[in-house]
Motif scaffolding. Structure first.
Motif, mmCIF file in Angstrom:
data_model
loop_
_atom_site.group_PDB
_atom_site.id
_atom_site.type_symbol
_atom_site.label_atom_id
_atom_site.label_comp_id
_atom_site.label_asym_id
_atom_site.label_seq_id
_atom_site.Cartn_x
_atom_site.Cartn_y
_atom_site.Cartn_z
ATOM 1 N N SER A 96 0.804 -1.231 0.000
ATOM 2 C CA SER A 96 0.000 0.000 0.000
ATOM 3 C C SER A 96 0.832 1.274 0.000
ATOM 4 C CB SER A 96 -0.941 0.003 1.216
ATOM 5 O OG SER A 96 -1.987 -0.932 1.028
ATOM 6 N N CYS A 97 2.144 1.172 0.265
ATOM 7 C CA CYS A 97 2.994 2.371 0.179
ATOM 8 C C CYS A 97 3.051 2.918 -1.242
ATOM 9 C CB CYS A 97 4.416 2.060 0.672
ATOM 10 S SG CYS A 97 4.549 1.882 2.457
ATOM 11 N N LYS A 105 0.424 3.442 -3.057
ATOM 12 C CA LYS A 105 -0.803 4.202 -3.345
ATOM 13 C C LYS A 105 -0.584 5.714 -3.407
ATOM 14 C CE LYS A 105 -3.814 0.609 -1.464
ATOM 15 N NZ LYS A 105 -4.737 0.232 -0.373
ATOM 16 N N PRO A 106 0.079 6.326 -2.426
ATOM 17 C CA PRO A 106 0.302 7.771 -2.568
ATOM 18 C C PRO A 106 1.203 8.109 -3.755
ATOM 19 C CG PRO A 106 1.515 6.907 -0.679
ATOM 20 C CD PRO A 106 0.602 5.829 -1.141
ATOM 21 N N LEU A 109 -6.957 7.437 -1.303
ATOM 22 C CA LEU A 109 -5.840 6.547 -1.595
ATOM 23 C C LEU A 109 -6.292 5.118 -1.880
ATOM 24 C CD1 LEU A 109 -3.145 7.817 0.929
ATOM 25 C CD2 LEU A 109 -3.497 8.493 -1.434
ATOM 26 N N THR A 127 -0.609 15.057 -2.200
ATOM 27 C CA THR A 127 -0.218 13.734 -1.706
ATOM 28 C C THR A 127 0.123 13.778 -0.222
ATOM 29 O OG1 THR A 127 0.631 13.115 -3.883
ATOM 30 C CG2 THR A 127 1.416 11.832 -2.009
ATOM 31 N N MET A 184 -1.692 11.798 2.807
ATOM 32 C CA MET A 184 -0.905 10.886 3.645
ATOM 33 C C MET A 184 -1.054 11.258 5.116
ATOM 34 S SD MET A 184 2.595 10.568 1.371
ATOM 35 C CE MET A 184 3.519 9.675 2.633
ATOM 36 N N GLY A 237 -3.030 8.029 5.853
ATOM 37 C CA GLY A 237 -2.010 7.144 5.308
ATOM 38 C C GLY A 237 -1.704 5.912 6.122
ATOM 39 N N SER A 250 -4.675 6.234 11.452
ATOM 40 C CA SER A 250 -4.245 7.509 10.868
ATOM 41 C C SER A 250 -4.465 8.696 11.799
ATOM 42 C CB SER A 250 -4.977 7.751 9.543
ATOM 43 O OG SER A 250 -4.630 6.764 8.595
ATOM 44 N N LYS A 271 2.857 6.725 5.090
ATOM 45 C CA LYS A 271 2.036 5.663 4.500
ATOM 46 C C LYS A 271 2.660 4.327 4.863
ATOM 47 C CE LYS A 271 -1.377 3.957 2.239
ATOM 48 N NZ LYS A 271 -1.432 2.862 3.239
ATOM 49 N N ASN A 281 -0.164 -2.113 10.595
ATOM 50 C CA ASN A 281 1.036 -1.284 10.557
ATOM 51 C C ASN A 281 2.209 -2.003 11.216
ATOM 52 O OD1 ASN A 281 -0.251 0.993 9.364
ATOM 53 N ND2 ASN A 281 -1.088 1.547 11.365
#
Length: 478
Positions: free
Chosen positions: A134-135, A137-138, A182, A301, A305, A309, A314, A326, A355
Motif C-alpha cells: 500500500s505504500c 498508493k500515494p 488513496l 499527496t 498521507m 495514510g 491515521s 504511509k 502497521n
C-alpha cells in the motif's frame, strides 16, 4: 595535501555517499587515480581540480556544513541509538493472507533516511528488497495528479478518510463520496497510458526517477500470490463498478490486475527513503536534482498521507507524530518530514490494524532526534514548539547529552537554562563545560550568571562540578 582516503572519509562525514549520482565524475577520477598508483594516493592540486570541478557548489556546501543537517555524524549516531532501542520491540505478526509475504523473517528491521540535500544514513537490513504494497498508493496518486490534474483525479478518488479497514466492503451511502482516499483500484484506472504493458513501465519509470535510479524491482511471485488470494479485492472492484466509481469505459479487471502489479513493486529501505525525500523536497529528487512531480501533486499527496495514510490508526498517528506517512502490509512505513528528509522503515511484524510494530514505535519515539536536530540547527521555533507540546526538554542522547549541551556548543538559546542547567553527560561535562571547551565566551557568561541566580535562589542537597566551581565565585553555598 591530504590522501584520497582522507578526502573520501571527510566526504562521508557530511552525509554524502560515494554512490551519489552528483559525484559520479568525482568518484571516477578518484578511482582512476587509485588504479594508476601503487601506494597511497595523495590529493594534489591537479587531482583536486579534476574531482571538484563539476561539484564545486555541492562540495563547498558539504564541507562548510551548509546542508540541512550540519553535524551529520552526530545526528546519525542519534538515529542509530533510536534504531537499536526500537529493535528490542517485539510483538505483532507477519502478514500471511498473501502467502509470499509470510516468508519474511520477523527479525528483519531496517531504517534509511535521505535529506533534501542528499545526505544519507542507514541502519539494519536496508538492502533487503521488499514489496511496497500500500505504500505505492500515494505514489501512484501523485503521478496521476501530476499527469492529469487534481480536478479530474478527485472525480473518482475522495478526500475524506473512511475510518474503515483498508479492505472492508463498504455500503452505498459511503460510496456517495465516490471512493475512500488513496483507494488503489480507482487510482490505478486513472493512469494515463491505456496499454497494459506500457502503463506499468510508465509508472516504473516515474518511481525510478523518484528513487534517483536506485533499486526499484518487481516480485512476480508476490504478484501471482496477490492474484490468487485477491477475492476480496475482486469483490470490492465489482461493487465499485456497480456504483459507477470508475471512469467511463474503464476496464475494472485490467485496473485490478495493474493494482496487483503496483503492490508487487520492490524497493529497499535505501531506495525507498529517496522516494520519500523526493516528496519532502517538493517533487525534486535530492540526489539527481531532477523534478519528477509537480508541486501541486506533492502538496495534495502529503495532505492525504497526513490524514489517512496509516489505515485506521491515521488519526492517532497524525495526533502523536504529526507527519505525512504511509504504511503497507509488507511492514514498510514511508515517512516524510517536509523540507527536511524522507525516511523508510521496514519490519514485517504487523499490529492489529496492519502497521509495522517497529515502524510505528520508531516514528513515535523521534522526540530525541527532533530535539537534537533543532538544537544543532538553531531552530528556535522548533524548540519552542517542542516545549509547548510537552516534549521532555531533558531528553538525552546516547552520550547523555541534552539539548542545552548541544546548544551551548553550537547555538545558544536561553529557554533551556532553567530546566536543567547542571545536568552532565556521561563524560562528566556540564553545558557550562561544553561552552568553555568550544570557546563560547558569551554563553559562558550567561550560563554562569544564570547558574549563580538559580543556585542561590533554590539551593541544592548535592553539588555538581559546576556548583563547586561557583562556590569560589561568590554564591556562598555551603
Amino acid at each position: 595535501m591530504i590522501s584520497v582516503s582522507h578526502f573520501v572519509s571527510a566526504l562521508k562525514s557530511t552525509g554524502l555517499w560515494t554512490s551519489d549520482p552528483r559525484l559520479r565524475d568525482c568518484m571516477r577520477h578518484l578511482r582512476q587515480a587509485m588504479r594508476e598508483s601503487a601506494g597511497t594516493v595523495m590529493m594534489d592540486q591537479k587531482l583536486f581540480r579534476k574531482c571538484v570541478g563539476a561539484n564545486i557548489l555541492l562540495l563547498t556546501q558539504a564541507f562548510r556544513r551548509k546542508f540541512i543537517i550540519p553535524d551529520f555524524e552526530v545526528f546519525a549516531s542519534n538515529m542509530d541509538q533510536l534504531y537499536y532501542s526500537t529493535q528490542r520491540q517485539e510483538g505483532g505478526h507477519v502478514a500471511d493472507y498473501i502467502p509470499q509475504l509470510a516468508k519474511f523473517s520477523p527479525n528483519l528491521w531496517g531504517v534509511s533516511l535521505c535529506t533534501v540535500d542528499g545526505q544519507r544514513h542507514s541502519a539494519g537490513d536496508t538492502k533487503v528488497p521488499f514489496c511496497l504494497q500500500s505504500c505505492v498508493k500515494p505514489l501512484e496518486y501523485a503521478i496521476a495528479v501530476h499527469e492529469i490534474g487534481t480536478e479530474h483525479v478527485h472525480r473518482y478518488v475522495g478526500k475524506e478518510p473512511s475510518g474503515l479497514k483498508f479492505n472492508q466492503l463498504v455500503n452505498a451511502k459511503l460510496l456517495q463520496h465516490k471512493n475512500t482516499v488513496l483507494k488503489g483500484i480507482p487510482s490505478s484506472s486513472l493512469q494515463p497510458n491505456s496499454n497494459k504493458a506500457e502503463r506499468f513501465d510508465y509508472v516504473m519509470e516515474y518511481l525510478k526517477k523518484m528513487a534517483g535510479t536506485e533499486y526499484v524491482g518487481f516480485s512476480n511471485a508476490t504478484f501471482q500470490s496477490e492474484k490468487e488470494t485477491g477475492d476480496r479485492n475482486f469483490a470490492i472492484g465489482y461493487y465499485l463498478k456497480e456504483k459507477k466509481c470508475f471512469p467511463e469505459n474503464a476496464d475494472m479487471i485490467a485496473a485490478l490486475d495493474f493494482y496487483f502489479q503496483l503492490c508487487s513493486i520492490e524497493v529497499t529501505c535505501e531506495s525507498g527513503c529517496v522516494m520519500a525525500a523526493t516528496l519532502a523536497n517538493g517533487g525534486i529528487c535530492p540526489i539527481t536534482g531532477e523534478r519528477v512531480l509537480s508541486a501541486e501533486a506533492v502538496r495534495n499527496t502529503l495532505s492525504l498521507m497526513h490524514s489517512c495514510g496509516m489505515y485506521d490508526f491515521s488519526g492517532q498517528f497524525a495526533f502523536h507524530v504529526g507527519l505525512p506517512a504511509k504504511s503497507g502490509v509488507s511492514g514498510a512505513v514511508l515517512l516524510v518530514v517536509p523540507n527536511i528528509m524522507g525516511i523508510m522503515c521496514w519490519s514485517p511484524p504487523l499490529d492489529r490494524v496492519g502497521n509495522s510494530v517497529r515502524g510505528i514505535h520508531f516514528c513515535q519515539n523521534k522526540s530525541v532526534v527532533n530535539l537534537m536536530f533543532a538544537a544543532y540547527s538553531g531552530d528556535v521555533s522548533a524548540l519552542r514548539r517542542f516545549a509547548l507540546s510537552a516534549v521532555d526538554m531533558e531528553e538525552k542522547d546516547y552520550d547523555s547529552r541534552t539539548g542545552l549541551h548541544v546548544a551551548s556548543a553550537e547555538v545558544f538559546q536561553s529557554f533551556f537554562i532553567t530546566a536543567y542547567i547542571a545536568l552532565s553527560i556521561r563524560w562528566g561535562n556540564t553545558p557550562l563545560d561544553d561552552a568553555r571547551q568550544f570557546g563560547r565566551d558569551g554563553v559562558v557568561s550567561v550560563l554562569t550568571e544564570y547558574q549563580q541566580m538559580y543556585l542561590c535562589n533554590n539551593g541544592s542537597q548535592s553539588k555538581t562540578e559546576d556548583q563547586r566551581k561557583l562556590d569560589s565565585e561568590g554564591c556562598g553555598l555551603s
